[in-house]
Write a protein that holds these residues in place. Sequence first.
Motif, PDB file in Angstrom:
ATOM      1  N   THR A  63     -24.144  80.600  33.027  1.00 16.38           N
ATOM      2  CA  THR A  63     -24.147  79.140  33.003  1.00 16.38           C
ATOM      3  C   THR A  63     -24.814  78.629  31.737  1.00 16.38           C
ATOM      4  O   THR A  63     -25.927  79.046  31.394  1.00 16.38           O
ATOM      5  N   PRO A  65     -25.790  75.045  30.475  1.00 21.84           N
ATOM      6  CA  PRO A  65     -25.830  73.607  30.779  1.00 21.84           C
ATOM      7  C   PRO A  65     -25.558  72.721  29.561  1.00 21.84           C
ATOM      8  O   PRO A  65     -24.867  71.719  29.671  1.00 21.84           O
ATOM      9  N   THR A  83     -21.097  70.981  27.479  1.00 20.44           N
ATOM     10  CA  THR A  83     -21.883  70.812  28.705  1.00 20.44           C
ATOM     11  C   THR A  83     -21.171  71.495  29.875  1.00 20.44           C
ATOM     12  O   THR A  83     -19.963  71.704  29.850  1.00 20.44           O
ATOM     13  N   ASP A  84     -21.979  71.832  30.885  1.00 22.85           N
ATOM     14  CA  ASP A  84     -21.451  72.448  32.115  1.00 22.85           C
ATOM     15  C   ASP A  84     -20.581  73.658  31.806  1.00 22.85           C
ATOM     16  O   ASP A  84     -19.515  73.855  32.394  1.00 22.85           O
ATOM     17  N   LYS A  86     -19.339  77.588  31.528  1.00 23.31           N
ATOM     18  CA  LYS A  86     -19.322  78.852  32.262  1.00 23.31           C
ATOM     19  C   LYS A  86     -18.698  79.897  31.349  1.00 23.31           C
ATOM     20  O   LYS A  86     -17.570  79.748  30.876  1.00 23.31           O
ATOM     21  N   ALA A 123     -15.627  74.814  29.734  1.00 24.45           N
ATOM     22  CA  ALA A 123     -16.702  73.826  29.646  1.00 24.45           C
ATOM     23  C   ALA A 123     -16.131  72.442  29.350  1.00 24.45           C
ATOM     24  O   ALA A 123     -14.956  72.296  28.993  1.00 24.45           O
ATOM     25  N   ASN A 124     -16.979  71.440  29.489  1.00 20.05           N
ATOM     26  CA  ASN A 124     -16.689  70.117  28.955  1.00 20.05           C
ATOM     27  C   ASN A 124     -17.182  70.072  27.510  1.00 20.05           C
ATOM     28  O   ASN A 124     -18.166  70.726  27.161  1.00 20.05           O
TER      29      ASN A 124
END
Length: 246
Positions: A63, A65, A83-84, A86, A123-124
């Motif tokens: 992860t 973040p 962001t976010d 994986k 991801a974003n």
Amino acid sequence: MIVVKVLFFTVLVSSVICAEFPSTFKRCNRADQVCLKQAIQEAIPKFAKGFKSLGVPGIDPLTIPLMEIPGGNGAVKISQKVTDGKLYGLSTAVIDDFIFDVIKVDNAKIAWNFHIPNITLKANYEMTGQILVLPVKGKGVMNILLENVKGDEKIKVVTYTKNNLQYIKVNDTVLKMDAGHVTFNLDNVFDGNKQLSDQINQVMNDNWSAVFDEIKDGYNDAIRTFMDHIVNSFFAKFAVSEIFLD
């Protein structure tokens, strides 16, 4: 400056959980290079889902973040905020070469080369900049596939004392990974214009090596940071005497 954000690892590392060293992990003498290489190779997939009972998160997916990468000065100049995230595939790493240079555990040096068949980042993202002559400004969802990944890592290990027992932690790490091929798929990379977004994705994939050269240092730094915290959160649970045979 490359920015990565660790959300919960500080709590994990500082927490004290009474536990026995997992019996499924191979233990070695510190001078036994063959045993240590085998032990670490066998341990890598065991970290895939982490160890919930120990408060140690998994590495597959890893992860991420937050990751911010500033733009460079070459033909590819892109600033990126992820962001976010994986990251999938780290648990399939295969060790090619391994050296554990230690007279005593404190100030030990570890070096290893490895390869990973595929790594995928989902991801974003937010991105601004320029790829060759094309301006880039957009945000959305990214999917990046790295194939035939080869890497090397150099690690310095130090010791500290807790409850009259000696523990180890990773103190300094240099990670370098490169890929044999990279495929980019970023939706909405030209804000609101699908046709131009498709064209920019095509340009990125036609020039994948130059694009990846622009961002790989940031990705390496993020992976190194989060992996160091995961490894240290594990080592914080066990004294040196439990990890090694000598």
